[in-house]
Design a protein around this motif. Structure first.
Motif, mmCIF file in Angstrom:
data_model
loop_
_atom_site.group_PDB
_atom_site.id
_atom_site.type_symbol
_atom_site.label_atom_id
_atom_site.label_comp_id
_atom_site.label_asym_id
_atom_site.label_seq_id
_atom_site.Cartn_x
_atom_site.Cartn_y
_atom_site.Cartn_z
ATOM 1 N N TYR A 32 0.867 -1.181 0.000
ATOM 2 C CA TYR A 32 0.000 0.000 0.000
ATOM 3 C C TYR A 32 0.891 1.213 0.000
ATOM 4 O O TYR A 32 1.853 1.284 0.764
ATOM 5 N N LEU A 34 1.281 5.538 -0.251
ATOM 6 C CA LEU A 34 0.602 6.793 0.050
ATOM 7 C C LEU A 34 1.506 7.972 -0.253
ATOM 8 O O LEU A 34 2.729 7.852 -0.245
ATOM 9 N N TYR A 36 2.002 11.971 1.193
ATOM 10 C CA TYR A 36 1.666 12.971 2.192
ATOM 11 C C TYR A 36 2.259 14.301 1.748
ATOM 12 O O TYR A 36 3.315 14.361 1.122
ATOM 13 N N PHE A 46 -2.428 13.592 4.705
ATOM 14 C CA PHE A 46 -2.628 12.572 3.688
ATOM 15 C C PHE A 46 -3.146 13.213 2.401
ATOM 16 O O PHE A 46 -4.018 14.086 2.418
ATOM 17 N N THR A 93 3.630 0.845 3.038
ATOM 18 C CA THR A 93 3.334 -0.062 4.128
ATOM 19 C C THR A 93 3.164 -1.480 3.587
ATOM 20 O O THR A 93 2.832 -1.671 2.417
ATOM 21 N N ASN A 96 3.654 -5.614 8.003
ATOM 22 C CA ASN A 96 3.798 -5.156 9.388
ATOM 23 C C ASN A 96 2.968 -3.921 9.679
ATOM 24 O O ASN A 96 2.946 -3.439 10.807
ATOM 25 N N SER A 97 2.310 -3.385 8.650
ATOM 26 C CA SER A 97 1.383 -2.256 8.779
ATOM 27 C C SER A 97 2.037 -0.961 9.215
ATOM 28 O O SER A 97 1.332 0.001 9.481
ATOM 29 N N LYS A 98 3.345 -0.920 9.341
ATOM 30 C CA LYS A 98 3.996 0.343 9.708
ATOM 31 C C LYS A 98 4.428 1.071 8.434
ATOM 32 O O LYS A 98 4.922 0.469 7.490
ATOM 33 N N LEU A 99 4.251 2.381 8.454
ATOM 34 C CA LEU A 99 4.628 3.191 7.300
ATOM 35 C C LEU A 99 6.129 3.428 7.274
ATOM 36 O O LEU A 99 6.721 3.743 8.304
ATOM 37 N N PHE A 101 8.651 5.998 5.391
ATOM 38 C CA PHE A 101 8.612 7.247 4.632
ATOM 39 C C PHE A 101 9.888 7.445 3.832
ATOM 40 O O PHE A 101 10.983 7.061 4.265
ATOM 41 N N GLY A 102 9.732 8.107 2.685
ATOM 42 C CA GLY A 102 10.884 8.615 1.969
ATOM 43 C C GLY A 102 11.358 9.906 2.605
ATOM 44 O O GLY A 102 10.744 10.410 3.547
ATOM 45 N N TYR B 35 6.872 10.022 15.645
ATOM 46 C CA TYR B 35 7.893 10.110 14.610
ATOM 47 C C TYR B 35 8.823 11.280 14.937
ATOM 48 O O TYR B 35 8.442 12.235 15.613
ATOM 49 N N GLY B 42 13.686 12.500 6.286
ATOM 50 C CA GLY B 42 12.290 12.093 6.251
ATOM 51 C C GLY B 42 11.736 11.885 7.652
ATOM 52 O O GLY B 42 12.243 12.423 8.639
ATOM 53 N N LEU B 43 10.708 11.090 7.744
ATOM 54 C CA LEU B 43 10.050 10.794 9.019
ATOM 55 C C LEU B 43 10.457 9.392 9.454
ATOM 56 O O LEU B 43 10.300 8.437 8.707
ATOM 57 N N LEU B 45 10.039 6.415 12.482
ATOM 58 C CA LEU B 45 9.173 5.968 13.562
ATOM 59 C C LEU B 45 9.988 5.670 14.804
ATOM 60 O O LEU B 45 10.941 4.884 14.776
ATOM 61 N N GLY B 97 -4.007 -0.135 13.348
ATOM 62 C CA GLY B 97 -2.632 -0.318 12.909
ATOM 63 C C GLY B 97 -2.526 -1.118 11.635
ATOM 64 O O GLY B 97 -1.435 -1.349 11.134
ATOM 65 N N LYS B 98 -3.658 -1.507 11.074
ATOM 66 C CA LYS B 98 -3.618 -2.322 9.860
ATOM 67 C C LYS B 98 -4.439 -1.644 8.773
ATOM 68 O O LYS B 98 -5.262 -0.792 9.040
ATOM 69 N N GLY B 99 -4.179 -1.999 7.584
ATOM 70 C CA GLY B 99 -5.012 -1.467 6.511
ATOM 71 C C GLY B 99 -4.305 -0.429 5.683
ATOM 72 O O GLY B 99 -3.175 -0.605 5.264
ATOM 73 N N GLU B 102 -3.311 5.227 6.581
ATOM 74 C CA GLU B 102 -3.514 6.673 6.610
ATOM 75 C C GLU B 102 -3.404 7.173 8.038
ATOM 76 O O GLU B 102 -4.134 6.743 8.924
ATOM 77 N N LEU B 103 -2.470 8.087 8.234
ATOM 78 C CA LEU B 103 -2.229 8.663 9.551
ATOM 79 C C LEU B 103 -2.676 10.116 9.596
ATOM 80 O O LEU B 103 -2.632 10.829 8.603
#
Lengths: 111, 114
Positions: A32, A34, A36, A46, A93, A96-99, A101-102, B35, B42-43, B45, B97-99, B102-103
């Protein structure tokens, strides 16, 4: 080891023209994707997303393209407006569902 | 509707001092994140909480601790600040936390460690 690369740190375009922001990734497990947008002194917001089962998603002036074989993501803004001037981050993502980022691209749209 | 609120917005610390960054969200989100953003990086975690009562390390957790106080609040603590922790810190939340991933982000807290 950078998993998400935004190799161009900045981009300047004329108002009304197309802005193309690129993002490359190395891990094929990302599913997935995204984008931002961030203005100075504000948090990221977003913008648009795409899942790995698609190759294009459009929302008004913003279109995201995904080329899975090339592990490449791009954001097209047409037409570009001065208010689009900001830092754009791609974020990916996977299971592990964690984003991840670039580093971001600073877009400047000249009036 | 405030969304994600962070306090303080600015803080200057001396090396070795401690402080806590506070974050609260009013969107009834299950997951919350911290973050840091550094120039050219960048960002990244630091820690996240997938749901109330759970916390997990992110990419850069060293030197930090977190507390998920309740569903609304997620704090980040620096026990002994170091100049390397000079950064802009963002709190974020998401429905889960899944899907889609979008934060929703707060406005950021700029921390300088001298």
């Amino acid at each position: 080891d950078q998993q998400v690369k935004q190799n161009s740190p900045s981009l300047s375009v004329q108002e009304g023209r197309i802005s193309i922001l690129n993002c490359d990734y190395t891990n094929s497990m990302f599913d997935y994707f995204l984008w931002y947008k961030k203005y100075p002194a504000e948090g990221p917001t977003f913008l648009i997303s795409i899942s790995s089962i698609k190759d294009k998603n459009e929302d008004g002036r913003f279109t995201v393209f995904l080329n899975k074989s090339a592990k490449h993501l791009s954001l097209h803004i047409v037409p570009s407006q001065p208010g689009d001037s900001a830092v754009y981050f791609c974020a990916l993502t996977g299971a592990n569902s964690k984003l991840t980022f670039g580093k971001g691209i600073t877009l400047s749209v000249r009036p | 509707n405030a969304g994600v609120t962070q306090t303080p917005k600015f803080q200057v610390l001396k090396t070795g001092q401690s402080m806590t960054l506070q974050c609260a969200q009013d969107m009834n989100h299950n997951s919350m994140y911290w973050y840091r953003q550094d120039p050219g990086m960048g960002l990244r975690l630091i820690y996240y909480s997938a749901s109330e009562g759970t916390t997990d390390k992110g990419e850069v957790p060293n030197g930090y601790n977190v507390s998920r106080l309740n569903k609304r609040e997620f704090s980040l603590r620096l026990e002994s600040a170091a100049p390397s922790q000079t950064s802009v810190y963002f709190c974020a939340s998401s429905v889960s936390g899944k899907g889609t991933g979008e934060l929703f982000f707060g406005e950021g807290s700029r921390l300088t460690v001298l």
